[in-house]
Design a protein around this motif. Structure first.
Motif, PDB file in Angstrom:
ATOM      1  N   TYR A   1      47.881  40.296  36.094  1.00 17.45           N
ATOM      2  CA  TYR A   1      47.216  38.994  36.002  1.00 17.45           C
ATOM      3  C   TYR A   1      48.152  37.893  35.495  1.00 17.45           C
ATOM      4  CZ  TYR A   1      44.105  35.258  34.682  1.00 17.45           C
ATOM      5  OH  TYR A   1      43.530  34.031  34.553  1.00 17.45           O
TER       6      TYR A   1
ATOM      7  N   ASN B   1      41.525  44.446  23.942  1.00 23.19           N
ATOM      8  CA  ASN B   1      40.626  43.647  24.775  1.00 23.19           C
ATOM      9  C   ASN B   1      41.122  43.565  26.212  1.00 23.19           C
ATOM     10  OD1 ASN B   1      42.829  42.134  24.173  1.00 23.19           O
ATOM     11  ND2 ASN B   1      41.739  40.261  23.703  1.00 23.19           N
ATOM     12  N   PRO B   2      41.222  44.720  26.899  1.00 25.21           N
ATOM     13  CA  PRO B   2      41.619  44.641  28.303  1.00 25.21           C
ATOM     14  C   PRO B   2      40.551  43.885  29.095  1.00 25.21           C
ATOM     15  CG  PRO B   2      40.821  46.827  27.782  1.00 25.21           C
ATOM     16  CD  PRO B   2      40.897  46.089  26.491  1.00 25.21           C
ATOM     17  N   PHE B   3      40.972  43.231  30.166  1.00 28.38           N
ATOM     18  CA  PHE B   3      39.995  42.612  31.060  1.00 28.38           C
ATOM     19  C   PHE B   3      39.188  43.720  31.713  1.00 28.38           C
ATOM     20  CE2 PHE B   3      43.650  39.519  31.578  1.00 28.38           C
ATOM     21  CZ  PHE B   3      43.119  38.602  30.686  1.00 28.38           C
ATOM     22  N   PRO B   4      37.922  43.479  31.981  1.00 21.55           N
ATOM     23  CA  PRO B   4      37.137  44.511  32.682  1.00 21.55           C
ATOM     24  C   PRO B   4      37.537  44.598  34.151  1.00 21.55           C
ATOM     25  CG  PRO B   4      35.767  42.623  32.111  1.00 21.55           C
ATOM     26  CD  PRO B   4      37.127  42.328  31.590  1.00 21.55           C
ATOM     27  N   LYS B   5      38.808  44.839  34.369  1.00 23.08           N
ATOM     28  CA  LYS B   5      39.344  44.964  35.720  1.00 23.08           C
ATOM     29  C   LYS B   5      40.220  46.211  35.744  1.00 23.08           C
ATOM     30  CE  LYS B   5      39.355  40.045  36.433  1.00 23.08           C
ATOM     31  NZ  LYS B   5      39.935  38.910  37.065  1.00 23.08           N
TER      32      LYS B   5
ATOM     33  N   ARG C   1      50.337  44.183  29.089  1.00 19.50           N
ATOM     34  CA  ARG C   1      49.887  42.925  29.664  1.00 19.50           C
ATOM     35  C   ARG C   1      50.664  41.759  29.054  1.00 19.50           C
ATOM     36  NH1 ARG C   1      43.761  41.861  28.572  1.00 19.50           N
ATOM     37  NH2 ARG C   1      44.556  41.479  26.492  1.00 19.50           N
TER      38      ARG C   1
ATOM     39  N   THR D   1      39.075  49.283  31.009  1.00 17.52           N
ATOM     40  CA  THR D   1      38.159  49.515  29.900  1.00 17.52           C
ATOM     41  C   THR D   1      37.797  50.988  29.768  1.00 17.52           C
ATOM     42  OG1 THR D   1      36.512  48.749  31.472  1.00 17.52           O
ATOM     43  CG2 THR D   1      37.073  47.264  29.699  1.00 17.52           C
TER      44      THR D   1
ATOM     45  N   PHE E   1      45.894  41.577  20.296  1.00 19.81           N
ATOM     46  CA  PHE E   1      44.836  41.301  19.329  1.00 19.81           C
ATOM     47  C   PHE E   1      44.426  42.548  18.554  1.00 19.81           C
ATOM     48  CE2 PHE E   1      44.782  38.124  22.560  1.00 19.81           C
ATOM     49  CZ  PHE E   1      44.572  36.953  21.873  1.00 19.81           C
TER      50      PHE E   1
END
Lengths: 442, 273
Positions: free
Chosen positions: B128, B116-120, B182, B168, B112
């Motif tokens: 994931y 926008n990485p996951f907050p993980k 990812r 993040t 994107f």
């Protein structure tokens, strides 16, 4: 650069006339607005302090209770004159325990109870000890019948009138006939206090006792258990239902007229007066479903209905606050909608959901009106062993005590308010801490 | 109307096969998109060649992102969005009821505009996708996928010592490369990139552009960009959009030196847009 400053035409020798663009006025308006704000906040804080001061100054004495350390002789002649306790266990239950306490007090004061001339004194002394000594001494004897015949020191509660007088809440300058404690009793009280046998101790009874018509043996124990049951029921029912409803509405439901209508109605439901929920509970849960009156189960169900809109609104706000980019990221790697919600959106919304839930619970904890309608305003002495048993709730207990005339209940009303506020403060602080702990930034 | 005629399409395809030997990976015909009553795309015909980078250019609001989001059905998430036309991945209609959108997105990954990485953790960000698709079962397999994906995204050396720290916490450029890792961890055939460098500084942009060129060896890439230079640097083919219509499409070299359409000429020389 240098020729700019030396070129005479460019030096601003001819100062432009200063334009009036209302700077002063604007700053004045800003200052005024700040002042109004400060004023509003100060008034708010003032009223809060006033409230706290009035509650605490009236209520802190409720956490102390006057007790008298008396040598109690568990005389067999009084407890079991016919010596039949081996065959009839009822004897130990029915015995005249207040007399033991009275005799103990008389012994302490050096008055002979057998002397006919002392009859008036004996009666006056008997009124100084709480009638709650009946239960207290009975429990001692039933637990250990070998006490009979022995003399041991026991802390017996002073009666409510002595308690009030000892705390200085009774105006002793009033004519003796017009107050509930006589000069003789005051004299004894002072004498015992000087000996160190009559003292103020921490009032554990306030937390453990149930309802009572005597202030010294009245407590919020039953109310706390009832409130606890109700909070558990609200948590177990309202949290999953509310969260599931919000997730469906926010993440899955199509946006059309129906869902709009549901949303409007949920918001309206949050504004429905709580007493209406009480009527609903009375009609549906008690009259229709046949659940018992005064039970914390019904109270919990009614409060669940009341809390649901709060939880749904808070949860939807929390879900909305999760950035769309996280949803796009999850969908982009091929997560299904359900996986997107449960793996990413829900964990990120959890702090907001928890906060909303706890605030909803706190609201439910302080709710009184609907509980009055479903009969939770009851005189319940024994602990409820299940949510089906009659119980009261903390705010209802406060309401009932506020209607009592005795001086001892005035401080207890405020004391119970302090306890309730304590619970609320703990819940709200938990909400804040949870939010701080789990809040994520992205 | 500015739709290419069938003959023109065939001619383009013939040229492509002749010039670059690239078979068509994604084929789009008459793609129109409506947002409620507004039409955002008008009958777009465009083909994406395998192992090529196709750049979509055009002024803001011209529909290039909308088109990109049609390719992995991300537009499905918008209720009022209606897509019509024919989009095929390896000859299979991706909008047919027999196609599962989850499977499609596993094959057509997306990066994107804003990282926008996951907050993980970094590891969890990459693992994931494979986890939900069941691409690995043991810890060792996951480790391998994570390492391979991060290496391919050119990030592994920078983060190998802190795979468990949050994704993040990386810099913007690193985050975007993490998002690319990812996307490729799922093993897609096509990667869609929606202005992947618009939030990055020039150095990070150069790094990502290099990466895109490397990734072309294994994947087919469609990239939306506002930077003419970027389109010229990374893509083999370029499509120019304007007001929801495909103005012109062709080999990047030709598009930037000798475009057929005046609007393309004006746009790439900066006269409008």
């Amino acid at each position: 650069m240098s020729d700019v400053t030396t070129t005479p035409g460019l030096v601003s020798g001819t100062t432009q006339p200063k334009r009036d663009i209302g700077i002063k006025k604007r700053y004045a308006a800003e200052r005024r607005f700040k002042l109004y704000g400060l004023l509003a906040i100060s008034i708010g804080i003032l009223f809060l302090l006033l409230l706290m001061w009035s509650v605490i100054s009236k209520g802190y004495t409720a956490f102390q209770q006057t007790a008298i350390n008396l040598p109690i002789t568990f005389s067999e002649d009084i407890i079991d004159p016919k010596k039949e306790r081996a065959t009839n266990p009822q004897v130990l239950m029915m015995a005249n325990y207040p007399r033991l306490a009275r005799d103990g007090l008389l012994a302490e004061l050096g008055i002979d109870p057998t002397d006919k001339k002392n009859r008036k004194l004996v009666r006056a002394a008997g009124k100084m000890v709480s009638a709650g000594s009946r239960v207290q001494l009975r429990e001692l004897v039933v637990a250990d019948p070998s006490l009979i015949g022995k003399t041991i020191p026991v802390w017996v509660l002073a009666s409510g009138d002595v308690d009030s007088a000892f705390k200085g809440q009774v105006d002793l300058s009033v004519e003796e006939k017009r107050r509930k404690i006589s000069d003789q009793q005051v004299a004894w009280m002072n004498q015992l206090a000087e000996d160190g046998t009559l003292v103020k101790r921490f009032n554990t009874g306030l937390f453990t006792f149930g309802a009572s018509s005597r202030p010294e043996t009245a407590g919020v124990g039953v109310a706390i258990i009832g409130s606890l049951y109700m909070m558990l029921i609200v948590l177990v029912l309202a949290l999953p239902i509310g969260v599931a409803a919000s997730i469906y509405l926010e993440e899955f439901a199509p946006k059309n007229r129906w869902t709009d209508m549901i949303e409007v109605n949920i918001n309206n439901l949050a504004a429905v007066p709580s007493i209406v929920f009480g009527l609903l509970g009375l009609a549906v849960f008690i009259n229709f479903a046949g659940l018992p009156r005064s039970a914390s189960l019904v109270g919990g169900l009614v409060l669940t209905l009341m809390t649901l809109p709060t939880i749904i609104i808070a949860t939807r706000a929390a879900l909305k606050a999760v950035p769309p980019s996280i949803r796009a990221a999850a969908l982009g790697v091929g997560a299904s909608r359900t996986q997107m919600v449960f793996h990413h959106v829900l964990p990120l919304a959890a702090p907001g959901i928890l906060t909303g839930t706890i605030i909803g619970l706190a609201q439910a904890l302080g709710e009184t009106a609907p509980l009055l309608l479903i009969g939770m305003v009851a005189f319940v002495v024994g602990y409820p062993s299940s949510p089906m048993d009659p119980a009261t709730a903390l705010p209802v207990q406060i309401f009932m005590w506020a209607n009592e005339a005795e001086r001892g209940f005035v401080e207890r009303t405020s004391g119970a308010i302090i306890i309730l506020l304590g619970f609320l403060a703990v819940m709200n602080i938990t909400a804040i801490l949870l939010r701080r702990r789990f809040e994520r930034r992205w | 109307m500015n739709i290419m005629s069938e003959a023109a399409v065939e001619e383009t395809l013939a040229n492509r096969v002749a010039e670059e030997q690239a078979p068509v990976k994604m084929l789009c015909r008459n793609v129109s998109v409506h947002y409620g009553a507004d039409q955002a795309l008008y009958d777009v015909d465009l083909d994406v060649g395998e192992h090529q980078v196709t750049a979509l250019i055009g002024p803001s609001g011209c529909g290039k992102s909308t088109f990109l989001r049609c390719l992995n059905r991300m537009n499905d998430t918008i209720d009022i969005c209606k897509v019509s036309g024919d989009i095929r991945l390896d000859g299979e209609d991706i909008y047919s009821p027999s196609i599962d959108v989850v499977e499609l997105r596993a094959n057509v990954g997306m990066v994107f505009q804003k990282p926008n990485p996951f907050p993980k953790s970094i590891y969890e960000n990459v693992a994931y996708g494979p986890r939900i698709h069941g691409l690995a079962s043991s810890k060792a397999e996951f480790d391998e996928i994570v390492e391979k994906s991060l290496t391919r995204a050119g990030l592994f050396e920078e983060v190998k010592d802190r795979l468990q720290s949050p994704g993040t916490g990386l810099s913007g450029g690193q985050q975007q490369r993490l998002c690319i890792a990812r996307a490729i961890a799922v093993g897609p055939q096509v990667i869609l990139m929606d202005e992947p460098c618009s939030a990055l500084d020039p150095i990070a942009t150069a790094r990502v552009e290099e990466l895109i060129d490397e990734l072309r060896q294994k994947y087919t890439i469609v990239i939306v960009t506002h930077s003419m230079q970027q389109a010229a640097r990374v893509s083999q083919r370029t499509a120019m959009f304007h007001l929801g219509k495909l103005v012109e499409e062709g080999a990047t070299d030709k598009m930037f030196t000798n475009p057929d359409d005046q609007r393309t000429q004006d746009y790439i020389t900066g006269r409008f847009g």
